[in-house]
Design a protein around this motif. Structure first.
Motif, PDB file in Angstrom:
ATOM      1  N   ARG A  48       0.842  -1.197   0.000  1.00  0.00           N
ATOM      2  CA  ARG A  48       0.000   0.000   0.000  1.00  0.00           C
ATOM      3  C   ARG A  48       0.878   1.248   0.000  1.00  0.00           C
ATOM      4  NH1 ARG A  48      -0.542   3.176   4.483  1.00  0.00           N
ATOM      5  NH2 ARG A  48      -0.472   2.292   6.588  1.00  0.00           N
ATOM      6  N   TYR A  69       1.028  -3.711   9.491  1.00  0.00           N
ATOM      7  CA  TYR A  69       0.024  -3.751   8.422  1.00  0.00           C
ATOM      8  C   TYR A  69      -0.204  -5.191   7.957  1.00  0.00           C
ATOM      9  CZ  TYR A  69      -2.187  -2.971   3.890  1.00  0.00           C
ATOM     10  OH  TYR A  69      -3.035  -3.011   2.811  1.00  0.00           O
ATOM     11  N   ARG A  73      -3.676  -7.211   8.161  1.00  0.00           N
ATOM     12  CA  ARG A  73      -4.266  -7.600   6.870  1.00  0.00           C
ATOM     13  C   ARG A  73      -4.334  -9.120   6.721  1.00  0.00           C
ATOM     14  NH1 ARG A  73      -6.487  -8.725   3.000  1.00  0.00           N
ATOM     15  NH2 ARG A  73      -6.508  -7.792   0.927  1.00  0.00           N
ATOM     16  N   PRO A 138       2.627   0.257  -5.603  1.00  0.00           N
ATOM     17  CA  PRO A 138       1.648   0.144  -4.514  1.00  0.00           C
ATOM     18  C   PRO A 138       0.226   0.298  -5.002  1.00  0.00           C
ATOM     19  CG  PRO A 138       2.645   2.306  -4.495  1.00  0.00           C
ATOM     20  CD  PRO A 138       3.405   1.501  -5.530  1.00  0.00           C
ATOM     21  N   GLU A 140      -3.991   1.064  -4.120  1.00  0.00           N
ATOM     22  CA  GLU A 140      -4.728   2.115  -3.440  1.00  0.00           C
ATOM     23  C   GLU A 140      -5.739   1.533  -2.465  1.00  0.00           C
ATOM     24  OE1 GLU A 140      -4.061   5.253  -3.638  1.00  0.00           O
ATOM     25  OE2 GLU A 140      -2.486   4.919  -5.130  1.00  0.00           O
ATOM     26  N   GLU A 141      -5.447   0.364  -1.936  1.00  0.00           N
ATOM     27  CA  GLU A 141      -6.389  -0.324  -1.047  1.00  0.00           C
ATOM     28  C   GLU A 141      -6.631   0.489   0.215  1.00  0.00           C
ATOM     29  OE1 GLU A 141      -6.796  -4.557   1.351  1.00  0.00           O
ATOM     30  OE2 GLU A 141      -4.917  -3.976   0.415  1.00  0.00           O
ATOM     31  N   GLU A 142      -7.893   0.597   0.584  1.00  0.00           N
ATOM     32  CA  GLU A 142      -8.266   1.331   1.792  1.00  0.00           C
ATOM     33  C   GLU A 142      -8.474   0.335   2.923  1.00  0.00           C
ATOM     34  OE1 GLU A 142      -8.316   4.540   2.382  1.00  0.00           O
ATOM     35  OE2 GLU A 142      -7.646   4.966   0.343  1.00  0.00           O
TER      36      GLU A 142
END
Length: 281
Positions: A48, A69, A73, A138, A140-142
């Protein structure tokens, strides 16, 4: 390296290897595992873009952020397996082993203390190269970073009420899909759905959905959970009325058992497919 390799399902009881990659604008992580021949194979990779103040973190702190992270995740992997952080960085090792810290680092280390996380020296160039490549592109996952420390939740948020989880997985020749819904009578529903970027059987997709739902419920702090699913195999294996006959599903069953035990009360029931449409993948 023009194409990333296909990920492999993890092998039960074998440690997972965590590779990190960071630069001035992104973080990436790769979980790998040695196959029967001792060759490291990728299991999952994520990345990310760094946000706001994160771009100013020193390199060692960016690496620590990548670990946190990855642990959030890929929580179901961190809970079910021994994870080895593969790094040559002395700065990262010192940071993770420092006895007295303050601020965000101390919070991160408290979060990581719940896992069986160890450190080792990397030996496979390929795995580190994949992680480095991911950090160059990377997504753009939120996926918001959770700052909560284990045991720090307020009493008002212990969620003693029973939550309901519905799950569903589906597969095609090239990919699969996962759908999960968590809800409580006094709260809005939490809905999750995503595509599995690898070919899999329908039973595998169902287990992916089931584990995703369990991991999400645990992250939310749910203590009492009732699960409804239309997969007769997953439901009956969880209850113990079906034996495990497919070796490929063994790692999923082991991970599921570990997560099921973390709830104060847990029950699972089979529901007809026409009553499970809310979670259809």
């Amino acid at each position: 390296m023009m194409n990333l390799p296909t990920v492999q399902a993890p092998i039960h009881k074998k440690p997972l290897l965590l590779y990190l990659a960071t630069n001035s604008y992104a973080i990436g992580a790769l979980i790998a595992q040695k196959d029967g021949g001792g060759i490291e194979q990728p299991v999952y990779y994520i990345n990310r873009t760094l946000k706001d103040a994160e771009t100013c973190y020193p390199r060692a702190e960016r690496a620590c952020l990548a670990i946190v992270y990855a642990s959030q995740r890929l929580r179901h992997y961190f809970l079910a397996y021994e994870v080895w952080l593969m790094t040559k960085s002395h700065a990262i090792k010192v940071l993770l082993q420092q006895p007295i810290l303050s601020g965000r680092i101390s919070q991160w280390l408290l979060q990581l203390s719940q896992y069986d996380l160890r450190m080792g020296a990397p030996r496979a160039v390929k795995s580190q190269a994949i992680a480095d490549l991911l950090a160059q592109f990377p997504g753009e996952e939120e996926f918001p970073l959770d700052d909560e420390v284990p045991g720090e939740l307020a009493m008002a948020e212990e969620l003693r009420e029973q939550w309901v989880m519905k799950f569903d997985g589906s597969s095609t020749a090239r990919s699969g899909g996962v759908g999960v819904v968590l809800y409580h009578e006094e709260d809005k529903a939490v809905e999750l759905s995503f595509k599995l970027e690898f070919p899999c059987l329908n039973n595998t997709a169902e287990y992916e959905a089931y584990l995703t739902g369990l991991a999400t419920a645990l992250e939310m702090g749910v203590k009492h959970l009732k699960v409804l699913g239309d997969s007769n195999l997953v439901v009956c294996q969880t209850k113990g009325s079906f034996s495990l006959k497919e070796p490929s599903l063994a790692p999923y069953r082991v991970m599921a058992q570990k997560m099921e035990k973390k709830f104060l009360t847990f029950e699972i029931e089979h529901t007809p497919r026409n009553e499970n449409r809310f979670a259809d993948a």
